[in-house]
Design a protein around this motif. Structure first.
Motif, PDB file in Angstrom:
ATOM      1  N   TYR A 101      -1.787   2.291   3.772  1.00  0.00           N
ATOM      2  CA  TYR A 101      -1.008   2.422   2.506  1.00  0.00           C
ATOM      3  C   TYR A 101       0.227   2.239   2.570  1.00  0.00           C
ATOM      4  CZ  TYR A 101       0.135   6.960   5.039  1.00  0.00           C
ATOM      5  OH  TYR A 101       0.627   7.997   5.952  1.00  0.00           O
ATOM      6  N   ASP A 102       0.938   1.759   1.759  1.00  0.00           N
ATOM      7  CA  ASP A 102       2.194   0.973   1.346  1.00  0.00           C
ATOM      8  C   ASP A 102       3.360   1.762   2.091  1.00  0.00           C
ATOM      9  OD1 ASP A 102       0.466  -0.562  -0.032  1.00  0.00           O
ATOM     10  OD2 ASP A 102       1.727  -0.132  -2.109  1.00  0.00           O
ATOM     11  N   LEU A 103       3.571   3.078   2.081  1.00  0.00           N
ATOM     12  CA  LEU A 103       4.577   3.569   2.580  1.00  0.00           C
ATOM     13  C   LEU A 103       4.392   3.484   4.055  1.00  0.00           C
ATOM     14  CD1 LEU A 103       4.570   4.597  -0.466  1.00  0.00           C
ATOM     15  CD2 LEU A 103       5.655   6.689   0.430  1.00  0.00           C
ATOM     16  N   GLN A 104       3.285   3.817   4.654  1.00  0.00           N
ATOM     17  CA  GLN A 104       2.992   3.757   6.033  1.00  0.00           C
ATOM     18  C   GLN A 104       3.792   2.282   6.645  1.00  0.00           C
ATOM     19  OE1 GLN A 104      -1.026   2.823   6.887  1.00  0.00           O
ATOM     20  NE2 GLN A 104      -1.142   4.174   8.673  1.00  0.00           N
ATOM     21  N   VAL A 105       3.135   1.308   5.955  1.00  0.00           N
ATOM     22  CA  VAL A 105       3.671  -0.106   6.508  1.00  0.00           C
ATOM     23  C   VAL A 105       4.914  -0.501   6.422  1.00  0.00           C
ATOM     24  CG1 VAL A 105       3.070  -2.605   5.986  1.00  0.00           C
ATOM     25  CG2 VAL A 105       1.358  -0.756   5.905  1.00  0.00           C
ATOM     26  N   LEU A 106       5.692   0.040   5.204  1.00  0.00           N
ATOM     27  CA  LEU A 106       7.107  -0.124   5.028  1.00  0.00           C
ATOM     28  C   LEU A 106       8.031   0.775   6.068  1.00  0.00           C
ATOM     29  CD1 LEU A 106       7.373   0.069   1.250  1.00  0.00           C
ATOM     30  CD2 LEU A 106       8.221  -1.914   2.775  1.00  0.00           C
ATOM     31  N   LYS A 107       7.304   2.010   6.511  1.00  0.00           N
ATOM     32  CA  LYS A 107       8.085   2.498   7.446  1.00  0.00           C
ATOM     33  C   LYS A 107       7.882   2.045   8.981  1.00  0.00           C
ATOM     34  CE  LYS A 107      10.129   6.013   7.674  1.00  0.00           C
ATOM     35  NZ  LYS A 107      11.539   6.103   7.630  1.00  0.00           N
ATOM     36  N   SER A 108       6.755   1.525   9.225  1.00  0.00           N
ATOM     37  CA  SER A 108       6.458   0.869  10.310  1.00  0.00           C
ATOM     38  C   SER A 108       7.224  -0.382  10.718  1.00  0.00           C
ATOM     39  CB  SER A 108       4.958   0.365  10.368  1.00  0.00           C
ATOM     40  OG  SER A 108       3.956   1.489  10.464  1.00  0.00           O
ATOM     41  N   VAL A 109       7.337  -1.182   9.314  1.00  0.00           N
ATOM     42  CA  VAL A 109       8.228  -2.470   9.602  1.00  0.00           C
ATOM     43  C   VAL A 109       9.732  -1.977  10.069  1.00  0.00           C
ATOM     44  CG1 VAL A 109       9.455  -4.345   8.370  1.00  0.00           C
ATOM     45  CG2 VAL A 109       6.903  -3.722   8.161  1.00  0.00           C
ATOM     46  N   GLU A 110      10.237  -0.735   9.327  1.00  0.00           N
ATOM     47  CA  GLU A 110      11.463  -0.214   9.613  1.00  0.00           C
ATOM     48  C   GLU A 110      11.788   0.001  11.113  1.00  0.00           C
ATOM     49  OE1 GLU A 110      13.714   2.913   6.992  1.00  0.00           O
ATOM     50  OE2 GLU A 110      12.615   3.895   8.706  1.00  0.00           O
ATOM     51  N   THR A 111      10.624   0.507  11.798  1.00  0.00           N
ATOM     52  CA  THR A 111      10.685   0.961  12.911  1.00  0.00           C
ATOM     53  C   THR A 111      10.447  -0.276  14.121  1.00  0.00           C
ATOM     54  OG1 THR A 111       8.370   1.715  12.952  1.00  0.00           O
ATOM     55  CG2 THR A 111      10.323   3.124  12.484  1.00  0.00           C
ATOM     56  N   GLY A 112      10.031  -1.417  13.282  1.00  0.00           N
ATOM     57  CA  GLY A 112       9.811  -2.518  14.376  1.00  0.00           C
ATOM     58  C   GLY A 112       8.544  -2.871  14.829  1.00  0.00           C
ATOM     59  N   VAL A 113       7.287  -2.243  13.933  1.00  0.00           N
ATOM     60  CA  VAL A 113       6.257  -2.466  14.303  1.00  0.00           C
ATOM     61  C   VAL A 113       5.510  -3.640  13.383  1.00  0.00           C
ATOM     62  CG1 VAL A 113       3.737  -1.512  14.293  1.00  0.00           C
ATOM     63  CG2 VAL A 113       5.802  -0.108  14.915  1.00  0.00           C
ATOM     64  N   PRO A 114       5.314  -4.605  14.015  1.00  0.00           N
ATOM     65  CA  PRO A 114       4.991  -5.980  13.236  1.00  0.00           C
ATOM     66  C   PRO A 114       3.606  -5.829  12.561  1.00  0.00           C
ATOM     67  CG  PRO A 114       4.805  -6.239  15.504  1.00  0.00           C
ATOM     68  CD  PRO A 114       5.125  -5.134  15.144  1.00  0.00           C
ATOM     69  N   ILE A 115       3.407  -5.150  11.386  1.00  0.00           N
ATOM     70  CA  ILE A 115       2.243  -5.098  10.831  1.00  0.00           C
ATOM     71  C   ILE A 115       2.321  -5.398   9.361  1.00  0.00           C
ATOM     72  CG2 ILE A 115       1.134  -3.402  12.214  1.00  0.00           C
ATOM     73  CD1 ILE A 115       1.658  -1.183  10.074  1.00  0.00           C
ATOM     74  N   THR A 116       1.524  -5.897   8.624  1.00  0.00           N
ATOM     75  CA  THR A 116       1.591  -6.460   7.279  1.00  0.00           C
ATOM     76  C   THR A 116       0.276  -6.145   6.414  1.00  0.00           C
ATOM     77  OG1 THR A 116       2.479  -8.302   5.991  1.00  0.00           O
ATOM     78  CG2 THR A 116       0.823  -8.923   7.525  1.00  0.00           C
ATOM     79  N   THR A 117       0.415  -6.042   5.325  1.00  0.00           N
ATOM     80  CA  THR A 117      -0.384  -5.753   4.102  1.00  0.00           C
ATOM     81  C   THR A 117      -1.099  -7.106   3.766  1.00  0.00           C
ATOM     82  OG1 THR A 117       0.315  -3.682   3.645  1.00  0.00           O
ATOM     83  CG2 THR A 117      -1.429  -4.351   2.181  1.00  0.00           C
ATOM     84  N   VAL A 118      -2.347  -7.305   3.731  1.00  0.00           N
ATOM     85  CA  VAL A 118      -2.849  -8.493   3.291  1.00  0.00           C
ATOM     86  C   VAL A 118      -3.895  -8.673   1.894  1.00  0.00           C
ATOM     87  CG1 VAL A 118      -2.761  -9.461   5.631  1.00  0.00           C
ATOM     88  CG2 VAL A 118      -4.863  -8.543   4.889  1.00  0.00           C
ATOM     89  N   ALA A 119      -3.958  -7.317   1.481  1.00  0.00           N
ATOM     90  CA  ALA A 119      -4.860  -7.103   0.365  1.00  0.00           C
ATOM     91  C   ALA A 119      -4.859  -5.702  -0.077  1.00  0.00           C
ATOM     92  CB  ALA A 119      -6.375  -7.476   0.438  1.00  0.00           C
ATOM     93  N   ALA A 120      -5.034  -5.289  -1.395  1.00  0.00           N
ATOM     94  CA  ALA A 120      -5.108  -3.918  -1.975  1.00  0.00           C
ATOM     95  C   ALA A 120      -6.356  -3.694  -2.663  1.00  0.00           C
ATOM     96  CB  ALA A 120      -3.827  -3.615  -3.049  1.00  0.00           C
ATOM     97  N   SER A 121      -7.252  -2.942  -1.973  1.00  0.00           N
ATOM     98  CA  SER A 121      -8.503  -2.774  -2.822  1.00  0.00           C
ATOM     99  C   SER A 121      -8.343  -1.953  -4.117  1.00  0.00           C
ATOM    100  CB  SER A 121      -9.418  -1.712  -1.814  1.00  0.00           C
ATOM    101  OG  SER A 121      -9.651  -2.203  -0.621  1.00  0.00           O
ATOM    102  N   PHE A 122      -7.444  -0.897  -3.948  1.00  0.00           N
ATOM    103  CA  PHE A 122      -7.163  -0.467  -5.281  1.00  0.00           C
ATOM    104  C   PHE A 122      -5.897  -0.648  -5.974  1.00  0.00           C
ATOM    105  CE2 PHE A 122      -9.704   3.621  -3.301  1.00  0.00           C
ATOM    106  CZ  PHE A 122     -10.991   2.730  -3.502  1.00  0.00           C
ATOM    107  N   GLN A 123      -5.666  -0.873  -7.100  1.00  0.00           N
ATOM    108  CA  GLN A 123      -4.508  -1.141  -7.759  1.00  0.00           C
ATOM    109  C   GLN A 123      -3.568   0.250  -8.046  1.00  0.00           C
ATOM    110  OE1 GLN A 123      -3.293  -4.303  -8.919  1.00  0.00           O
ATOM    111  NE2 GLN A 123      -4.847  -4.559  -7.447  1.00  0.00           N
ATOM    112  N   SER A 124      -3.969   1.134  -7.810  1.00  0.00           N
ATOM    113  CA  SER A 124      -3.229   2.556  -7.586  1.00  0.00           C
ATOM    114  C   SER A 124      -3.596   3.384  -6.401  1.00  0.00           C
ATOM    115  CB  SER A 124      -2.888   3.143  -8.892  1.00  0.00           C
ATOM    116  OG  SER A 124      -4.472   3.690  -9.252  1.00  0.00           O
TER     117      SER A 124
END
Length: 319
Positions: free
Chosen positions: A79-102
């Motif tokens: 989920y988006d917040l998890q990925v943004l926080k991971s990027v903040e801490t230097g974990v190089p993950i990224t989102t490539v698709a969103a199954s649900f629009q909300s």
């Protein structure tokens, strides 16, 4: 004739290309909210795209980001917040698709509540994870106070016992349980009030995107085709869900599929015209801005590393 025989012999002697082995880690125990991925396994959609996919269930004690970043999974249901926080801490993950629009997250209340604004006079049950995700958004939007919140332990009895309480919920799970228990409720999807994150996303390592873009593209396309197929006939996917999670019953699966359709999780918004799985810069910026405004994310984080639209911008798996 000899030439034809030789050609046939050569063709038969060439081994078929082996499918790429992929491990996909979900966020929780198998359920309808994971149906598209199970459907893609059950109906051979992944196989059609040259993929041999193993779905691994998540759970309350499973650290998905750690498993992904250590190479024990190729893709993660995130989920988006998890990925943004991971990027903040230097974990190089990224989102490539969103199954649900909300996001599926919302608030379950007793049936006398008319809107989320009525929560000012209620006790609100919030989980530990909720305090660092949706609660700051809700609290700011409706001028709520931490003093009125209590810990949600994933036990519905405190909500049942207190008619002045409200609690976090998914329409497909807690609302289902309340309905079976004969308790009249109302459900308010946070997305309807502007909560911006996507839901049930596909996350991978930035390195995988760079080094194996074809693999990522095939997994994304097959997964979104799986969601389209699941909405049309969920039976194959549901059979695998019940195999992985024997506690999942037919009535809850049917309820879950009904709610996915009712709230148009998969087909609403941009997905209606751009296809299942689509994402936009504008939506991601809204999530980033909300996180920064509530102190959940540092303003200088390179938030665009948290996602890429390269695999969904021309996908066009239309619902």
């Amino acid at each position: 004739m000899r030439l034809l025989t030789l050609c046939l012999s050569l063709c038969l002697s060439v081994p078929a290309l082996a499918a790429d082995k992929v491990t996909f880690l979900t966020s929780w125990y198998a359920q309808a909210e994971h149906g598209g991925f199970y459907q893609a396994v059950a109906t051979g959609i992944y196989k059609k795209h040259g993929l041999d996919v193993t779905i691994r269930m998540g759970g309350p004690q499973v650290n998905g980001v750690q498993i992904l970043s250590s190479g024990q999974a190729d893709f993660l249901m995130g989920y988006d917040l998890q990925v943004l926080k991971s990027v903040e801490t230097g974990v190089p993950i990224t989102t490539v698709a969103a199954s649900f629009q909300s996001e599926l997250q919302g608030m379950m209340t007793h049936d006398d509540v008319k809107s989320l604004a009525d929560l000012k006079s209620r006790t609100v049950l919030v989980s530990t994870s909720g305090r660092t995700t949706w609660w700051p958004w809700l609290k700011n939007k409706y001028q709520l106070d931490d003093a009125q919140s209590r810990v949600y332990t994933f036990n519905l009895q405190p909500f049942f016992a207190d008619p002045r309480s409200a609690q976090q919920a998914y329409a497909s799970s807690e609302v289902f349980a309340a309905n079976k228990g004969g308790v009249k409720t109302r459900f308010f999807l946070f997305a309807d009030d502007g909560y911006p994150p996507y839901g049930t996303t596909v996350v991978t390592m930035q390195k995988t995107v760079k080094e194996k873009p074809d693999l990522v593209a095939r997994f994304v396309k097959a997964s979104m085709e799986g969601w389209k197929s699941y909405l049309q006939n969920p039976a194959p996917g549901n059979a695998l869900i019940k195999k992985d999670n024997p506690n999942m019953q037919d009535d809850q699966l049917a309820w879950g599929v009904e709610k996915l359709k009712e709230y148009r999780m998969i087909s609403s918004g941009d997905a209606a015209t751009l296809g299942i799985g689509t994402m936009s810069d504008a939506r991601w910026q809204k999530t980033r801005d909300f996180m920064v405004s509530t102190g959940l994310l540092k303003a200088d984080v390179d938030w665009k590393k948290a996602y890429t639209t390269q695999f969904v911008k021309d996908l066009r798996v239309l619902p």
